[in-house]
Design an enzyme around this catalytic site. Structure first.
Site, mmCIF file in Angstrom:
data_model
loop_
_atom_site.group_PDB
_atom_site.id
_atom_site.type_symbol
_atom_site.label_atom_id
_atom_site.label_comp_id
_atom_site.label_asym_id
_atom_site.label_seq_id
_atom_site.Cartn_x
_atom_site.Cartn_y
_atom_site.Cartn_z
ATOM 1 N N SER A 118 -41.776 101.036 67.014
ATOM 2 C CA SER A 118 -42.076 100.363 65.740
ATOM 3 C C SER A 118 -42.868 101.252 64.789
ATOM 4 O O SER A 118 -43.670 102.079 65.210
ATOM 5 C CB SER A 118 -42.889 99.096 65.979
ATOM 6 O OG SER A 118 -42.124 98.169 66.674
ATOM 7 N N GLU A 133 -37.698 84.830 64.995
ATOM 8 C CA GLU A 133 -36.551 84.806 64.081
ATOM 9 C C GLU A 133 -35.486 85.816 64.525
ATOM 10 O O GLU A 133 -34.290 85.525 64.481
ATOM 11 C CB GLU A 133 -37.020 85.118 62.653
ATOM 12 C CG GLU A 133 -37.892 84.028 62.041
ATOM 13 C CD GLU A 133 -39.243 83.844 62.729
ATOM 14 O OE1 GLU A 133 -39.841 84.856 63.165
ATOM 15 O OE2 GLU A 133 -39.686 82.691 62.848
ATOM 16 N N SER A 176 -39.447 89.188 67.024
ATOM 17 C CA SER A 176 -40.031 87.939 66.535
ATOM 18 C C SER A 176 -39.114 86.773 66.877
ATOM 19 O O SER A 176 -37.936 86.950 67.184
ATOM 20 C CB SER A 176 -40.229 88.013 65.021
ATOM 21 O OG SER A 176 -38.967 88.054 64.387
ATOM 22 N N GLU A 199 -35.656 95.730 79.032
ATOM 23 C CA GLU A 199 -36.710 94.759 78.802
ATOM 24 C C GLU A 199 -36.207 93.407 79.311
ATOM 25 O O GLU A 199 -36.905 92.645 79.934
ATOM 26 C CB GLU A 199 -37.001 94.696 77.304
ATOM 27 C CG GLU A 199 -38.233 93.892 76.977
ATOM 28 C CD GLU A 199 -38.630 94.052 75.521
ATOM 29 O OE1 GLU A 199 -37.762 94.436 74.702
ATOM 30 O OE2 GLU A 199 -39.793 93.801 75.207
ATOM 31 N N SER A 249 -48.539 99.439 72.382
ATOM 32 C CA SER A 249 -49.434 98.887 73.407
ATOM 33 C C SER A 249 -49.855 100.000 74.342
ATOM 34 O O SER A 249 -49.019 100.768 74.802
ATOM 35 C CB SER A 249 -48.720 97.828 74.248
ATOM 36 O OG SER A 249 -48.253 96.815 73.437
#
Lengths: 413, 414, 373
Positions: free
Chosen positions: A138, A379, A377, A256, A173
């Protein structure tokens, strides 16, 4: 259909249970039980040290990343065995938070795209927890729209074959604890956005890498910004072809979803225990809420189990597993707020010493907004389900087939 | 801020109350109380005749469409007076249902765009209920996307008349309407919003055929309307040729001006229901789970009511009510559906019964559950209303449009 | 561990689906919905010939002896087809009551006929609005004769016999009643889903035969748990079909120059339908396993799949109409068949709040036992 263990599975469970009983850090059990949702609240030991110690112990006995091949630090276990292990490891799995991204996403990507040498060098130390990995995808201008990333990788002009990286990542992270990172870059801005990307792995201690923790709304600092200034990466740390980075990243994201057996926490068992302890469980209004969440929690659990059965039969788990986080994220948020509501005025307290249930629901309320955003997200997950499971057409796209450097973005109109 | 009547308003209210008490059809009270959201039911009576009689009586005394100018059949009442009237009319307002679209949408459009002659010709009879109007916008291929309509209006050679061919759908009350406002396509060679024209159409004209649509709840309130070479004189055009989209916006805007009118949510009905209904451990109203649900709906219901009142205050100050009033139907539609389902849940096994005699609460909630899907679609779906709020209230950009600036006859999806 | 149906069970599903697509087409469903027939006889006979009515009935009583996993598979397909037949009343309830409480003669008398599709049975329970409790049952058996009124009784107008819950001197009991015999007056009542007829049955001294002598409430609870799992499969089948219909329409319908399914407002509705249908399905698999193994988890699993599937079917059938827009509200489109069935199934067997309450009570009991251990 058989929700119970086969004899072989029962034997495996017995072995795992015995080993855990003999080796787990039982002195941490109570603290671990109270932890969760937004952090490991270990007071008696350094969480990093405790996590690494448990991982190392598991690795030595062949219980680390048990579904990985033996030569890379695993034990070649089946998907079901992996779930059994997870069920038996129980509360001690909370010590493995540091390694989740490395084991779940970076490792499988290296396994799929790395050279044999890279795999033998990097994977065993990743499995054993000696080295921690992070995932650098990201960017400030590329969140849900990941392929909009701008971090540049350019061939060094000195003929070394090395790559020179400049740019910025965000939401990484564990970057502050990581020795290695999986890095997605743009190598060609003159082609449509999905086509000009290339994947690397890099040593996070390389000169020019700067990690800045982000202070989150819950006052923790687990996410980071990572800046790259003329960072040099040898070409043998490239994963997949130049310009093939998007495909490589799909492996990461697919993996994932393979972490399906693990199951997302929803907060429901915690709420049920809480409502039983307070007696609120006798209130019909509380029961109606609990029932709604109960069936979502069991629905998620068995949806994950069903995916596991598909996996055991050699089917690749697909985008349908996006529902886990979609349901669990919103549920966690609702549950946290409802538990605080049940606490009445005391619901505002957050300190473990003062708050009901040692403040776990307050921590959850403050952490859960991120759950609904990170790793896709709500969405985006609905879009994935609609487009990739139900086969609805994609939204009208203004950025497809347009050269990356000609696309309108928030930063560059 | 003042939630109570001013002295003038109180006086007006007293006048209204006295007139209604002296003139309302009290013999219908019992049946009207039982009707509500389940639809008007007047056993043994002709609903249309009762409706027209009450409307006529109101008109004779100057209470029909009170906010319209006197010359067109109203009494020039203020927005607040209109609300006071509605509050006082109460139950009997159900009888005004056949006139709602004509008075709420068609009338204001005629008032804004027709010649003085036509206004004096049509509006008083619309006000008094003598004539009923309908609105002919939606088509099979133009529902949420109204501007995609295909009904053609072409100038007849060498005459002042237009010839209409095409089909409308979802026309409420077309089966008993005398006139309609009709949105047509006059130029298919320009982008879709730019080629539309609005007319007044005589629903009894040759070539107009009305076919009721059988709804899932068994009702037939909506219709398909077919036009085959129907002729309309140019004097009955509303607004300029190809300016029909703007005229239609007036109509739709006026739909929103009907804000004072009480939006049914089902809340008073379920609140009344649980007060008497017995759960195994006592009255439903004493059950904590029931109360939690009721409280949620209670605040939505009062929120809607006061949102409407706030809009009336801005209207009184001369502000035009805007798209923010879209929230009324958006909230009320889903709420009605949820309330009906919950009431049936409380009724448990008996909740499946639907006849007035067998079902609890005279099948009110069963009828609601069958009506409510239509409420969430008619006059703008929930999704379109959310888009309106997002785009026109919050200022978000419109969705990417592939059909804008493209001649209608070349737009994708035709 | 294996969380999926076997290949044989999937083949059974495929053949059930093929059969129902032909024999329970929407034309058939609509004929019953709009007519006075009560059910589709040909379809009912066909289901018996396929061995479906007797799928879980042991072979010694004329059944196919397949098992409950197979019955779950069939139930899902019946729900998907909104089949207009008295299958749930006869198979999930009447047959289960006989298996749970009947003596050998009673089983031998009724079960082979159920398997053969020769009789229709039902369970007559509710008398008033609201959750049914033992205290609310006023129907009374005295001297071997039953008097009282039951409403609504699913398939009550077409059933040959009923299991009736009624009071006697010794409390609540279960009784077998010949509905074609004396002292029985039946009237069809209007319901939310006319494709499944219900009746008011007035008993006035109808002769009865006692069914079991144990704790009737416990038997009812046990049979309801089993029926809840099977009904939940019908609800899941209906949810899936409603989702498919909405998806297909979203692909077909054009507005603003695009397939409406390309708008996120519509996509997200469909994604949420998928989510609720999937969670319900997964809970149902748990229920199916517990039902088929007689697991101690059955009460909790049954309540879970009942709550989850009720919500999913209502959610999917409601949004199916919403995605269809005005056409979804017409009689002509099939959306309402699913909407009506979802509202019916949500109430037959007791409503959501009843099962929610039951679920949490059962989970509490389990956790209390855990904490005590």
């Amino acid at each position: 259909m058989n929700f119970d263990d086969t004899p072989e599975e029962a034997a495996f469970r017995q072995e795992a249970r015995a080993w855990i009983a003999a080796n787990a850090p039982k002195h941490l059990k109570e603290e671990l039980e109270l932890s969760g949702f937004g952090g490991l609240y270990l007071k008696s030991e350094d969480p990093m040290q405790a996590g690494k110690a448990w991982q190392k112990k598991k690795a030595e006995a062949g219980w680390a990343c048990l579904h990985w091949p033996k030569e890379y630090g695993g034990r070649g276990a089946t998907p079901i065995e992996r779930v059994i292990w997870g069920q038996e490891e129980g509360v001690y799995a909370k010590l493995s938070g540091l390694f989740t991204i490395g084991h779940g996403m970076c490792g499988p990507t290296v396994m799929a795209w790395g050279s044999e040498e890279a795999k033998r060098e990097r994977l065993p130390t990743l499995a054993s927890g000696e080295e921690i990995w992070c995932q650098l995808f990201s960017e400030p201008a590329a969140g849900s729209d990941l392929a909009g990333l701008r971090t540049r990788a350019e061939k060094a002009t000195d003929g070394s074959g090395d790559w020179i990286i400049n740019g910025q990542k965000i939401w990484t992270s564990g970057a502050q604890h990581s020795q290695w990172g999986l890095l997605l870059t743009r190598t060609d801005p003159n082609v449509p956005k999905h086509k000009g990307l290339t994947m690397f792995f890099l040593d996070m201690r390389s000169p020019g890498v700067e990690v800045r923790p982000i202070r989150q709304m819950n006052d923790q600092r687990s996410f980071n910004e990572v800046f790259f200034e003329n960072v040099r990466i040898p070409d043998n740390q490239r994963l997949g072809p130049v310009g093939g980075g998007w495909n490589v990243s799909l492996t990461t994201l697919m993996n994932e979803r393979l972490s399906i057996g693990s199951g997302m926490p929803t907060g429901f068992p915690d709420l049920l225990d809480f409502a039983m302890a307070t007696g609120d469980v006798d209130n019909p209004a509380v029961r109606a809420k609990l029932a709604d969440w109960a069936v979502k929690a069991s629905g998620l659990k068995f949806t994950a189990f069903r995916a596991l059965s598909a996996l055991s039969k050699g089917e690749t788990p697909g985008p349908e597993n996006s529902i886990g986080k979609l349901v669990a994220g919103a549920m966690m948020q609702d549950i946290a707020r409802y538990a605080m509501d049940l606490q009445g005025e005391a619901g505002v307290l957050t300190n473990a010493a003062d708050a009901e249930a040692r403040g776990k629901f307050q921590a959850m309320a403050l952490r859960s907004p991120a759950t609904r955003i990170e790793g896709g997200s709500d969405e985006i997950l609905r879009n994935i389900i609609a487009e990739r499971v139900l086969n609805l057409p994609a939204d009208v796209r203004v950025d497809k087939d347009v050269a990356f450097n000609a696309i309108p973005t928030s930063g560059r109109k | 801020m003042n939630f109570d009547d001013t002295p003038e308003e109180a006086k007006f209210r007293a006048e209204v109350r006295a007139w209604i008490s002296a003139n309302a059809p009290h013999d219908l009270d019992e049946d009207l109380k039982k009707s509500g959201l389940a639809g008007l039911r007047l056993p043994g009576r002709d609903i249309m005749a009762e409706s027209k009689a009450w409307q006529k009586k109101k008109a004779d005394a100057g209470w029909a469409v009170p906010h319209w100018p006197k010359e067109y059949g109203g009494r020039g009442a203020t927005p607040i007076e209109r609300v006071v009237w509605q509050q006082e009319e109460g139950l009997y307002n159900q009888l005004a249902q056949p006139f709602a679209i004509g008075q709420g949408m068609c009338g204001p459009t005629v008032m804004a765009y027709a010649s003085e002659d036509l206004k004096r010709k049509y509006l008083p009879k619309l006000a008094s209920g003598e004539e009923i109007w309908c609105q002919l916008f939606s088509e099979p291929a133009g529902g949420s996307d109204v501007a995609a309509l295909r009904t053609r209006a072409e100038k007849a050679d060498g005459s002042d008349e237009w010839v209409i061919n095409g089909q409308k759908i979802w026309t409420s009350g077309a089966q008993y309407s005398d006139y309609g406002i009709l949105l047509t396509r006059t130029d298919p060679n320009v982008p879709k919003h730019a080629g539309l024209t609005m007319f007044i159409v005589d629903m009894k004209a040759p070539g107009v055929e009305v076919r009721p649509i059988h709804q899932m709840n068994g009702g037939r309130g909506f219709n398909e309307v077919f036009f085959e070479n129907v002729r309309i004189h140019d004097s009955h055009r509303l607004g300029a040729v190809n300016d029909g989209w703007n005229v239609a916006l007036t109509t739709l805007m006026n739909e929103r001006m009907s804000i004072g009118s009480r939006l049914a949510t089902g809340f008073p009905e379920i609140f009344g229901f649980v007060a008497d209904f017995q759960l195994p451990d006592g009255p439903a109203i004493d059950n904590a789970a029931v109360r939690a649900k009721l409280a949620d709906w209670a605040v939505k219901s009062s929120g809607l009511r006061y949102t409407a009142f706030r809009a009336i205050s801005s209207l009184s100050k001369g502000e035009r009510p805007g798209p923010e009033n879209s929230i009324g139907k958006l909230v009320a539609g889903v709420m009605t559906q949820d309330i009906a389902k919950y009431a049936m849940e409380l009724e448990a096994e008996a909740g499946v019964l639907t006849s007035q005699e067998d079902a609890p609460a005279a099948a009110l909630f069963q009828n609601m559950v069958l009506n409510s899907p239509g409420m969430r679609i008619a006059g703008g779906t929930d999704e379109i209303l959310r888009n309106i709020i997002a785009e026109r209230v919050l200022g978000l950009p419109g969705d990417v449009r592939v059909d804008k600036n493209v001649p209608f006859n070349q737009a994708p999806g035709r | 561990m294996n969380f999926d149906f076997s290949d044989e069970q999937k083949q059974l599903r495929d053949s059930a689906r093929r059969f129902l697509e032909k024999q329970s087409s929407v034309a058939v469903v609509r004929r019953v919905l709009e007519g006075d027939e009560g059910y589709d006889r040909e379809l009912w006979q066909g289901l018996a010939e396929m061995g479906f009515t007797g799928a879980a009935i042991p072979e010694e009583f004329g059944g196919a002896g397949l098992g409950y996993l197979e019955l779950c598979v069939i139930a899902e397909e019946l729900g998907r087809a909104v089949a207009p037949v008295p299958f749930s009343s006869t198979v999930y309830l009447a047959a289960e009551f006989l298996l749970a409480a009947g003596n050998d003669a009673q089983k031998k008398n009724y079960l082979p006929k159920i398997a053969a599709g020769e009789v229709i049975g039902t369970f007559a329970y509710a008398e008033t609005a609201g959750e049914v409790t033992a205290e609310r049952i006023k129907a009374t058996v005295s001297g071997g004769k039953l008097s009282g009124t039951k409403i609504p009784v699913a398939d009550g107008s077409i059933a040959d016999f009923a299991v009736v819950a009624a009071q006697s001197g010794s409390g609540l009991g279960l009784y077998l009643v010949d509905l074609t015999g004396p002292g029985v007056t039946r009237t069809v009542v209007d319901t939310i889903d006319p494709s499944r007829k219900h009746a008011r049955i007035v008993f006035d001294g109808a002769p009865v035969e006692q069914l079991g002598s144990g704790d009737a409430e416990a038997v009812i609870a046990a049979v309801y748990d089993r029926a809840a799992v099977l009904t939940a499969f019908e609800q899941v089948g209906g949810s899936d079909r409603a989702l498919e219909m909405a998806r297909d329409y979203a692909l077909e319908r054009i507005a603003f120059g695009r397939q409406i399914g390309s708008f996120q407002a519509i996509k997200h509705i469909l994604a949420d339908m998928y989510v609720s249908a999937t969670l319900a399905r997964s809970n149902c698999y748990w229920g199916a396993y517990a039902l088929s193994t007689g697991s101690a988890e059955l009460p909790e699993a049954a309540a879970s799949c009942r709550v989850s599937a009720t919500k999913a079917f209502q959610h999917c059938s409601t949004n199916n109409i919403q995605v269809h827009g005005g056409m979804g509200f017409t009689w002509q489109f099939d959306c309402h068949l699913y909407y009506k069935r979802s509202n019916l199934l949500a109430l037959n067997l007791g409503s959501l709040s009843v099962w929610e309450n039951r679920l949490i009570a059962r989970m509490r009991a389990r956790n209390s036992a855990r904490d005590a251990a």
